[in-house]
Design an enzyme around this catalytic site. Sequence first.
Site, mmCIF file in Angstrom:
data_model
loop_
_atom_site.group_PDB
_atom_site.id
_atom_site.type_symbol
_atom_site.label_atom_id
_atom_site.label_comp_id
_atom_site.label_asym_id
_atom_site.label_seq_id
_atom_site.Cartn_x
_atom_site.Cartn_y
_atom_site.Cartn_z
ATOM 1 N NE ARG A 197 45.800 57.000 47.748
ATOM 2 C CZ ARG A 197 45.955 57.475 46.506
ATOM 3 N NH1 ARG A 197 45.701 56.681 45.466
ATOM 4 N NH2 ARG A 197 46.347 58.708 46.311
ATOM 5 C CG HIS A 255 49.791 53.042 46.131
ATOM 6 N ND1 HIS A 255 48.687 53.264 45.332
ATOM 7 C CD2 HIS A 255 50.083 51.709 46.028
ATOM 8 C CE1 HIS A 255 48.326 52.125 44.758
ATOM 9 N NE2 HIS A 255 49.156 51.170 45.158
ATOM 10 C CG LEU A 264 58.389 48.860 53.598
ATOM 11 C CD1 LEU A 264 57.906 49.698 54.762
ATOM 12 C CD2 LEU A 264 59.093 49.736 52.575
#
Length: 458
Positions: free
Chosen positions: A254, A251, A428
Amino acid sequence: MSIKVNFRFSSIAVKLFFWFWLVAIISVFSSHIIIKQLGNTQLSLPVHPHDIRQLNFIEHYTATNPVNTVKYFFQQLRHFKLLRNKNIWLKNLDNSKIYSYKKRMSGQLKNYLRDHNLVVAATIQFSHFRLSGPSVVHINKQPYKLYISTKLKHQRPPWLVQRIPLWLRITITVVISFLLLWLLAKSLSRPLLKIQQAANELGNGKLNTRVQHLEQRQDELGQLAKSFNQMAEKLENSVVSQQRLLGDVSHELRSPMTRLQLAIALANKSVHAPDDLEKYLLRCETEVSRLDKMLGDVITLSRLENTLPIHASLPINISRLMTDLIADAQFIADEKSITIVFELAKEHNFLCNEQLLASAIGNILTNAVKYSPNNTEINVKVRSLPDSLSISISDCGEGVPENALASLFKPFYRVQNDRARTTGGTGLGLAIAKQAVLAHHGNISAQNNKKGGLTIVI
Protein backbone atom coordinates in the site's frame (compact mmCIF):
# COMPACT_ATOMS: atom_id res chain seq x y z
CA MET A 1 -30.03 -49.61 4.06
CA SER A 2 -28.00 -52.07 1.99
CA ILE A 3 -25.19 -49.52 1.66
CA LYS A 4 -25.10 -49.11 5.44
CA VAL A 5 -24.99 -52.89 5.97
CA ASN A 6 -22.23 -53.30 3.38
CA PHE A 7 -20.22 -50.57 5.08
CA ARG A 8 -20.54 -52.25 8.46
CA PHE A 9 -19.36 -55.60 7.12
CA SER A 10 -16.52 -54.00 5.21
CA SER A 11 -15.24 -52.07 8.25
CA ILE A 12 -11.90 -53.10 9.67
CA ALA A 13 -13.41 -53.79 13.11
CA VAL A 14 -15.81 -56.40 11.72
CA LYS A 15 -13.11 -57.96 9.55
CA LEU A 16 -10.67 -58.17 12.44
CA PHE A 17 -13.35 -59.61 14.71
CA PHE A 18 -14.48 -62.33 12.30
CA TRP A 19 -10.94 -63.34 11.39
CA PHE A 20 -9.88 -63.52 15.06
CA TRP A 21 -13.04 -65.36 16.00
CA LEU A 22 -12.66 -67.84 13.17
CA VAL A 23 -9.05 -68.52 14.14
CA ALA A 24 -10.04 -68.90 17.81
CA ILE A 25 -12.88 -71.35 17.04
CA ILE A 26 -10.67 -73.41 14.72
CA SER A 27 -7.95 -73.46 17.38
CA VAL A 28 -10.40 -74.57 20.07
CA PHE A 29 -11.85 -77.41 18.00
CA SER A 30 -8.43 -78.45 16.72
CA SER A 31 -7.12 -78.58 20.27
CA HIS A 32 -10.17 -80.56 21.33
CA ILE A 33 -9.64 -83.10 18.55
CA ILE A 34 -5.92 -83.38 19.31
CA ILE A 35 -6.60 -83.85 23.02
CA LYS A 36 -9.19 -86.49 22.20
CA GLN A 37 -6.72 -88.26 19.98
CA LEU A 38 -4.06 -88.09 22.65
CA GLY A 39 -6.61 -89.20 25.22
CA ASN A 40 -7.40 -92.33 23.22
CA THR A 41 -3.81 -93.44 23.13
CA GLN A 42 -2.59 -96.08 25.54
CA LEU A 43 0.83 -97.20 26.63
CA SER A 44 1.83 -100.73 27.64
CA LEU A 45 3.83 -100.82 30.86
CA PRO A 46 5.34 -103.54 33.03
CA VAL A 47 2.67 -105.12 35.17
CA HIS A 48 1.88 -103.04 38.24
CA PRO A 49 2.73 -105.21 41.30
CA HIS A 50 0.17 -103.65 43.65
CA ASP A 51 -2.65 -104.12 41.15
CA ILE A 52 -1.68 -107.75 40.54
CA ARG A 53 -1.61 -108.47 44.29
CA GLN A 54 -5.14 -107.09 44.59
CA LEU A 55 -6.32 -109.18 41.63
CA ASN A 56 -4.74 -112.32 43.11
CA PHE A 57 -6.40 -111.59 46.43
CA ILE A 58 -9.83 -111.26 44.79
CA GLU A 59 -9.22 -114.44 42.74
CA HIS A 60 -8.25 -116.40 45.85
CA TYR A 61 -11.23 -115.03 47.78
CA THR A 62 -13.63 -116.02 45.01
CA ALA A 63 -12.13 -119.51 44.78
CA THR A 64 -12.69 -120.11 48.52
CA ASN A 65 -16.08 -118.34 48.60
CA PRO A 66 -17.93 -119.32 45.42
CA VAL A 67 -20.64 -116.99 44.10
CA ASN A 68 -23.48 -117.72 41.70
CA THR A 69 -24.07 -114.31 40.06
CA VAL A 70 -22.06 -111.29 38.98
CA LYS A 71 -24.25 -109.07 41.12
CA TYR A 72 -23.47 -111.10 44.23
CA PHE A 73 -19.78 -111.08 43.31
CA PHE A 74 -19.74 -107.25 43.26
CA GLN A 75 -21.70 -107.15 46.53
CA GLN A 76 -18.96 -109.21 48.19
CA LEU A 77 -16.35 -106.69 47.02
CA ARG A 78 -17.96 -103.92 49.05
CA HIS A 79 -16.40 -105.35 52.20
CA PHE A 80 -12.91 -104.60 50.88
CA LYS A 81 -11.54 -101.12 51.61
CA LEU A 82 -8.81 -101.68 49.06
CA LEU A 83 -11.28 -100.83 46.26
CA ARG A 84 -12.10 -97.36 47.54
CA ASN A 85 -10.42 -95.54 44.63
CA LYS A 86 -10.52 -98.38 42.15
CA ASN A 87 -12.91 -100.20 39.89
CA ILE A 88 -13.26 -103.92 39.13
CA TRP A 89 -14.11 -105.18 35.65
CA LEU A 90 -15.38 -108.54 34.51
CA LYS A 91 -15.37 -109.81 30.94
CA ASN A 92 -17.47 -112.82 29.98
CA LEU A 93 -15.28 -115.07 27.86
CA ASP A 94 -18.26 -116.50 25.97
CA ASN A 95 -20.05 -113.35 24.80
CA SER A 96 -17.40 -110.64 25.62
CA LYS A 97 -19.93 -108.79 27.74
CA ILE A 98 -18.37 -106.25 30.13
CA TYR A 99 -19.44 -105.75 33.75
CA SER A 100 -18.29 -102.98 36.09
CA TYR A 101 -18.24 -102.78 39.88
CA LYS A 102 -19.13 -99.07 39.68
CA LYS A 103 -22.24 -97.98 37.85
CA ARG A 104 -20.51 -94.97 36.27
CA MET A 105 -17.95 -96.71 34.16
CA SER A 106 -15.39 -95.22 31.78
CA GLY A 107 -16.47 -95.64 28.17
CA GLN A 108 -12.83 -95.59 27.12
CA LEU A 109 -11.93 -98.58 29.32
CA LYS A 110 -15.14 -100.44 28.43
CA ASN A 111 -14.44 -100.12 24.72
CA TYR A 112 -10.84 -101.19 25.19
CA LEU A 113 -11.81 -104.34 27.14
CA ARG A 114 -14.46 -105.23 24.60
CA ASP A 115 -12.07 -104.89 21.66
CA HIS A 116 -8.99 -106.46 23.24
CA ASN A 117 -8.49 -109.89 24.69
CA LEU A 118 -5.41 -109.85 26.91
CA VAL A 119 -3.83 -113.22 27.66
CA VAL A 120 -0.76 -112.32 29.70
CA ALA A 121 -1.06 -110.03 32.73
CA ALA A 122 -0.08 -106.45 31.86
CA THR A 123 -0.67 -102.83 32.83
CA ILE A 124 -2.05 -100.39 30.28
CA GLN A 125 -1.62 -96.66 30.84
CA PHE A 126 -4.38 -94.34 29.55
CA SER A 127 -4.64 -90.57 29.81
CA HIS A 128 -6.71 -90.74 33.03
CA PHE A 129 -6.64 -94.41 34.05
CA ARG A 130 -4.36 -97.34 34.70
CA LEU A 131 -5.72 -100.78 33.81
CA SER A 132 -4.12 -104.02 35.05
CA GLY A 133 -5.03 -107.65 34.38
CA PRO A 134 -6.28 -110.12 33.55
CA SER A 135 -6.87 -112.69 36.25
CA VAL A 136 -9.48 -115.46 35.88
CA VAL A 137 -12.38 -116.03 38.29
CA HIS A 138 -15.35 -118.44 38.06
CA ILE A 139 -18.90 -117.32 38.75
CA ASN A 140 -21.48 -120.11 38.65
CA LYS A 141 -18.79 -122.24 37.01
CA GLN A 142 -18.52 -119.67 34.19
CA PRO A 143 -14.99 -118.20 33.59
CA TYR A 144 -14.57 -114.41 33.62
CA LYS A 145 -11.51 -112.32 33.09
CA LEU A 146 -10.90 -110.00 36.01
CA TYR A 147 -9.34 -106.49 35.65
CA ILE A 148 -8.69 -103.66 38.06
CA SER A 149 -8.52 -99.97 37.05
CA THR A 150 -7.17 -97.00 38.99
CA LYS A 151 -8.07 -93.42 38.24
CA LEU A 152 -4.96 -91.25 38.08
CA LYS A 153 -5.50 -88.42 40.56
CA HIS A 154 -2.95 -86.00 39.17
CA GLN A 155 -4.72 -85.96 35.77
CA ARG A 156 -8.24 -85.65 37.08
CA PRO A 157 -10.02 -82.58 35.64
CA PRO A 158 -11.83 -80.18 37.97
CA TRP A 159 -15.07 -81.59 39.32
CA LEU A 160 -17.18 -78.72 37.99
CA VAL A 161 -15.75 -79.00 34.47
CA GLN A 162 -16.24 -82.76 34.58
CA ARG A 163 -19.92 -82.28 35.36
CA ILE A 164 -20.54 -79.75 32.55
CA PRO A 165 -21.97 -81.27 29.35
CA LEU A 166 -19.85 -81.09 26.23
CA TRP A 167 -22.29 -78.83 24.35
CA LEU A 168 -22.26 -76.34 27.24
CA ARG A 169 -18.46 -76.32 27.35
CA ILE A 170 -18.34 -75.49 23.63
CA THR A 171 -20.99 -72.77 24.06
CA ILE A 172 -19.10 -71.15 26.93
CA THR A 173 -15.87 -71.20 24.90
CA VAL A 174 -17.53 -69.63 21.87
CA VAL A 175 -19.27 -66.90 23.92
CA ILE A 176 -16.12 -65.97 25.87
CA SER A 177 -14.03 -65.89 22.69
CA PHE A 178 -16.73 -63.75 21.03
CA LEU A 179 -16.62 -61.13 23.79
CA LEU A 180 -12.84 -61.02 24.16
CA LEU A 181 -12.12 -60.90 20.44
CA TRP A 182 -14.79 -58.27 19.86
CA LEU A 183 -13.12 -56.08 22.48
CA LEU A 184 -9.75 -56.72 20.80
CA ALA A 185 -11.12 -55.80 17.36
CA LYS A 186 -12.70 -52.61 18.74
CA SER A 187 -9.51 -51.61 20.53
CA LEU A 188 -7.60 -51.94 17.25
CA SER A 189 -10.16 -50.20 15.05
CA ARG A 190 -11.12 -47.35 17.40
CA PRO A 191 -7.79 -45.48 16.92
CA LEU A 192 -8.12 -45.83 13.14
CA LEU A 193 -11.61 -44.35 13.28
CA LYS A 194 -10.29 -41.42 15.35
CA ILE A 195 -7.56 -40.78 12.79
CA GLN A 196 -10.14 -41.00 9.98
CA GLN A 197 -12.39 -38.46 11.71
CA ALA A 198 -9.42 -36.15 12.29
CA ALA A 199 -8.45 -36.46 8.60
CA ASN A 200 -11.99 -35.55 7.53
CA GLU A 201 -12.00 -32.48 9.81
CA LEU A 202 -8.58 -31.46 8.52
CA GLY A 203 -9.81 -31.85 4.94
CA ASN A 204 -12.81 -29.63 5.75
CA GLY A 205 -10.50 -26.78 6.71
CA LYS A 206 -10.21 -27.24 10.48
CA LEU A 207 -6.42 -26.96 10.52
CA ASN A 208 -6.05 -27.14 14.31
CA THR A 209 -7.39 -30.71 14.33
CA ARG A 210 -5.19 -33.21 16.17
CA VAL A 211 -5.59 -36.87 17.13
CA GLN A 212 -6.04 -36.89 20.89
CA HIS A 213 -4.99 -39.53 23.47
CA LEU A 214 -3.20 -41.79 20.98
CA GLU A 215 0.35 -40.44 20.98
CA GLN A 216 0.98 -42.17 24.32
CA ARG A 217 0.63 -45.59 22.69
CA GLN A 218 3.92 -47.30 22.00
CA ASP A 219 2.69 -49.39 19.07
CA GLU A 220 2.26 -48.69 15.33
CA LEU A 221 -1.07 -46.92 15.92
CA GLY A 222 0.64 -44.49 18.29
CA GLN A 223 3.32 -43.86 15.66
CA LEU A 224 0.60 -43.27 13.06
CA ALA A 225 -1.12 -40.75 15.34
CA LYS A 226 2.18 -38.92 15.93
CA SER A 227 2.89 -38.79 12.19
CA PHE A 228 -0.63 -37.49 11.51
CA ASN A 229 -0.31 -34.76 14.16
CA GLN A 230 3.09 -33.73 12.80
CA MET A 231 1.66 -33.56 9.29
CA ALA A 232 -1.33 -31.53 10.51
CA GLU A 233 0.94 -29.14 12.40
CA LYS A 234 3.19 -28.59 9.38
CA LEU A 235 0.16 -28.08 7.16
CA GLU A 236 -1.35 -25.57 9.59
CA ASN A 237 1.93 -23.69 9.90
CA SER A 238 2.32 -23.61 6.14
CA VAL A 239 -1.20 -22.30 5.51
CA VAL A 240 -0.96 -19.78 8.35
CA SER A 241 2.42 -18.67 7.06
CA GLN A 242 1.03 -18.18 3.56
CA GLN A 243 -1.98 -16.27 4.88
CA ARG A 244 0.24 -14.09 7.05
CA LEU A 245 2.62 -13.48 4.15
CA LEU A 246 -0.28 -12.57 1.87
CA GLY A 247 -1.62 -10.13 4.47
CA ASP A 248 1.82 -8.62 5.05
CA VAL A 249 2.46 -8.25 1.32
CA SER A 250 -0.92 -6.54 0.85
CA HIS A 251 -0.14 -4.19 3.72
CA GLU A 252 3.40 -3.45 2.57
CA LEU A 253 2.37 -2.78 -1.02
CA ARG A 254 0.00 0.00 0.00
CA SER A 255 2.72 2.52 0.97
CA PRO A 256 4.83 2.33 -2.21
CA MET A 257 1.72 2.16 -4.37
CA THR A 258 0.32 5.26 -2.64
CA ARG A 259 3.60 7.12 -3.08
CA LEU A 260 3.77 5.99 -6.71
CA GLN A 261 0.24 7.20 -7.39
CA LEU A 262 1.01 10.49 -5.71
CA ALA A 263 4.22 10.93 -7.73
CA ILE A 264 2.36 10.18 -10.98
CA ALA A 265 -0.36 12.69 -10.10
CA LEU A 266 2.24 15.38 -9.33
CA ALA A 267 4.12 14.52 -12.52
CA ASN A 268 0.93 15.04 -14.54
CA LYS A 269 0.49 18.45 -12.96
CA SER A 270 4.12 19.36 -13.70
CA VAL A 271 4.03 18.78 -17.43
CA HIS A 272 5.04 22.40 -18.06
CA ALA A 273 7.71 22.41 -15.31
CA PRO A 274 10.58 20.20 -16.57
CA ASP A 275 12.58 20.28 -13.31
CA ASP A 276 9.64 19.17 -11.16
CA LEU A 277 8.58 16.62 -13.75
CA GLU A 278 12.03 15.01 -13.74
CA LYS A 279 12.01 14.90 -9.93
CA TYR A 280 8.63 13.15 -9.79
CA LEU A 281 9.56 10.71 -12.54
CA LEU A 282 12.71 9.77 -10.61
CA ARG A 283 10.49 9.27 -7.58
CA CYS A 284 8.28 6.94 -9.64
CA GLU A 285 11.33 5.01 -10.75
CA THR A 286 12.50 4.64 -7.16
CA GLU A 287 9.12 3.34 -5.99
CA VAL A 288 8.93 0.90 -8.92
CA SER A 289 12.41 -0.38 -8.01
CA ARG A 290 11.31 -0.86 -4.41
CA LEU A 291 8.19 -2.72 -5.54
CA ASP A 292 10.28 -4.93 -7.81
CA LYS A 293 12.72 -5.74 -5.01
CA MET A 294 9.91 -6.44 -2.55
CA LEU A 295 8.13 -8.79 -4.95
CA GLY A 296 11.42 -10.55 -5.68
CA ASP A 297 12.06 -11.03 -1.96
CA VAL A 298 8.50 -12.29 -1.42
CA ILE A 299 8.90 -14.85 -4.18
CA THR A 300 12.27 -15.95 -2.75
CA LEU A 301 10.83 -16.30 0.76
CA SER A 302 7.79 -18.22 -0.50
CA ARG A 303 9.99 -20.66 -2.41
CA LEU A 304 12.21 -21.24 0.60
CA GLU A 305 9.26 -21.84 2.93
CA ASN A 306 7.77 -24.44 0.58
CA THR A 307 10.85 -26.28 -0.69
CA LEU A 308 12.50 -27.51 2.54
CA PRO A 309 14.74 -29.43 2.67
CA ILE A 310 17.01 -28.48 -0.22
CA HIS A 311 18.53 -31.12 -2.47
CA ALA A 312 21.03 -29.30 -4.72
CA SER A 313 23.94 -29.47 -2.25
CA LEU A 314 27.62 -29.53 -3.21
CA PRO A 315 30.79 -29.43 -1.08
CA ILE A 316 32.30 -25.92 -0.95
CA ASN A 317 35.21 -24.28 0.86
CA ILE A 318 33.76 -22.02 3.54
CA SER A 319 36.86 -19.79 3.50
CA ARG A 320 36.47 -19.03 -0.20
CA LEU A 321 32.73 -18.36 0.16
CA MET A 322 33.16 -16.02 3.13
CA THR A 323 36.08 -14.19 1.47
CA ASP A 324 34.00 -13.46 -1.64
CA LEU A 325 30.99 -12.28 0.40
CA ILE A 326 33.12 -10.06 2.65
CA ALA A 327 34.81 -8.52 -0.41
CA ASP A 328 31.39 -7.59 -1.82
CA ALA A 329 30.24 -6.15 1.51
CA GLN A 330 33.51 -4.27 1.98
CA PHE A 331 32.90 -2.44 -1.28
CA ILE A 332 29.74 -0.92 0.25
CA ALA A 333 31.37 -0.49 3.67
CA ASP A 334 34.14 1.65 2.22
CA GLU A 335 31.61 4.44 1.70
CA LYS A 336 31.21 4.64 5.49
CA SER A 337 34.87 3.86 6.31
CA ILE A 338 33.81 0.58 7.94
CA THR A 339 36.32 -2.26 8.22
CA ILE A 340 35.18 -5.89 8.09
CA VAL A 341 37.47 -8.16 10.14
CA PHE A 342 37.34 -11.83 9.15
CA GLU A 343 38.51 -14.58 11.54
CA LEU A 344 38.60 -18.25 10.46
CA ALA A 345 39.83 -20.94 12.84
CA LYS A 346 40.65 -23.47 10.12
CA GLU A 347 39.76 -24.46 6.58
CA HIS A 348 36.52 -26.34 6.36
CA ASN A 349 34.59 -27.98 3.50
CA PHE A 350 30.86 -27.71 3.88
CA LEU A 351 28.05 -29.48 2.02
CA CYS A 352 25.49 -26.83 1.08
CA ASN A 353 23.61 -24.94 -1.58
CA GLU A 354 26.18 -22.21 -2.22
CA GLN A 355 23.81 -19.70 -3.82
CA LEU A 356 21.25 -20.07 -1.03
CA LEU A 357 23.78 -19.80 1.80
CA ALA A 358 25.55 -16.90 0.12
CA SER A 359 22.24 -15.04 -0.12
CA ALA A 360 21.59 -15.54 3.62
CA ILE A 361 25.05 -14.43 4.77
CA GLY A 362 25.09 -11.59 2.22
CA ASN A 363 21.81 -10.21 3.61
CA ILE A 364 23.19 -10.24 7.14
CA LEU A 365 26.45 -8.54 6.08
CA THR A 366 24.51 -5.87 4.17
CA ASN A 367 22.35 -5.18 7.23
CA ALA A 368 25.45 -4.96 9.44
CA VAL A 369 27.00 -2.37 7.12
CA LYS A 370 23.72 -0.46 6.80
CA TYR A 371 23.16 -0.07 10.55
CA SER A 372 26.79 0.45 11.66
CA PRO A 373 28.08 4.01 12.24
CA ASN A 374 30.95 5.42 10.20
CA ASN A 375 34.52 4.51 11.11
CA THR A 376 33.62 1.29 12.96
CA GLU A 377 34.34 -2.43 12.59
CA ILE A 378 32.25 -5.47 11.69
CA ASN A 379 33.61 -8.76 13.03
CA VAL A 380 32.97 -12.03 11.18
CA LYS A 381 34.01 -15.27 12.90
CA VAL A 382 33.76 -18.85 11.63
CA ARG A 383 34.13 -21.74 14.10
CA SER A 384 34.21 -25.45 13.32
CA LEU A 385 32.28 -27.55 15.87
CA PRO A 386 32.29 -31.39 16.07
CA ASP A 387 29.17 -31.80 13.93
CA SER A 388 28.34 -28.30 12.72
CA LEU A 389 29.66 -24.91 11.63
CA SER A 390 29.14 -21.59 13.49
CA ILE A 391 29.19 -18.21 11.75
CA SER A 392 28.80 -14.98 13.78
CA ILE A 393 28.52 -11.46 12.36
CA SER A 394 28.76 -8.55 14.84
CA ASP A 395 28.18 -4.86 14.07
CA CYS A 396 28.69 -1.72 16.20
CA GLY A 397 25.27 -0.18 15.80
CA GLU A 398 22.73 0.62 18.50
CA GLY A 399 21.36 -2.93 18.67
CA VAL A 400 17.67 -3.63 19.10
CA PRO A 401 15.36 -3.80 22.14
CA GLU A 402 15.53 -7.15 23.93
CA ASN A 403 11.83 -7.81 23.34
CA ALA A 404 12.36 -7.43 19.58
CA LEU A 405 15.16 -9.98 19.20
CA ALA A 406 12.77 -12.93 18.73
CA SER A 407 10.80 -11.06 16.02
CA LEU A 408 13.73 -9.96 13.88
CA PHE A 409 13.38 -12.96 11.55
CA LYS A 410 9.66 -12.53 10.88
CA PRO A 411 8.68 -11.27 7.40
CA PHE A 412 8.25 -7.47 7.13
CA TYR A 413 9.27 -6.92 10.75
CA ARG A 414 11.10 -3.62 11.39
CA VAL A 415 12.28 -2.12 14.65
CA GLN A 416 11.08 1.49 15.09
CA ASN A 417 14.50 3.12 15.35
CA ASP A 418 17.46 3.29 12.96
CA ARG A 419 16.22 0.08 11.44
CA ALA A 420 13.08 1.73 10.05
CA ARG A 421 11.59 2.15 6.64
CA THR A 422 13.96 5.06 5.98
CA THR A 423 16.70 2.50 5.27
CA GLY A 424 14.81 1.41 2.20
CA GLY A 425 14.63 -2.24 3.24
CA THR A 426 11.66 -4.51 2.67
CA GLY A 427 11.84 -6.25 6.04
CA LEU A 428 12.38 -9.62 4.33
CA GLY A 429 16.17 -9.96 4.41
CA LEU A 430 16.46 -11.71 7.78
CA ALA A 431 13.34 -13.81 7.08
CA ILE A 432 14.98 -15.07 3.87
CA ALA A 433 18.22 -15.70 5.76
CA LYS A 434 16.34 -17.74 8.38
CA GLN A 435 14.65 -19.94 5.76
CA ALA A 436 17.96 -20.49 3.99
CA VAL A 437 19.60 -21.58 7.26
CA LEU A 438 16.67 -23.87 8.10
CA ALA A 439 17.05 -25.43 4.66
CA HIS A 440 20.56 -26.46 5.74
CA HIS A 441 19.22 -28.01 8.99
CA GLY A 442 20.67 -25.15 11.03
CA ASN A 443 19.36 -22.35 13.22
CA ILE A 444 19.86 -18.59 13.42
CA SER A 445 19.59 -16.21 16.38
CA ALA A 446 20.30 -12.60 17.33
CA GLN A 447 21.73 -11.09 20.50
CA ASN A 448 22.84 -7.63 21.61
CA ASN A 449 26.51 -7.05 22.32
CA LYS A 450 27.62 -5.85 25.75
CA LYS A 451 29.44 -2.86 24.23
CA GLY A 452 26.66 -2.06 21.77
CA GLY A 453 25.67 -3.45 18.43
CA LEU A 454 24.03 -6.67 17.29
CA THR A 455 25.41 -10.15 16.65
CA ILE A 456 23.74 -12.62 14.31
CA VAL A 457 24.81 -16.23 14.90
CA ILE A 458 24.25 -18.97 12.30
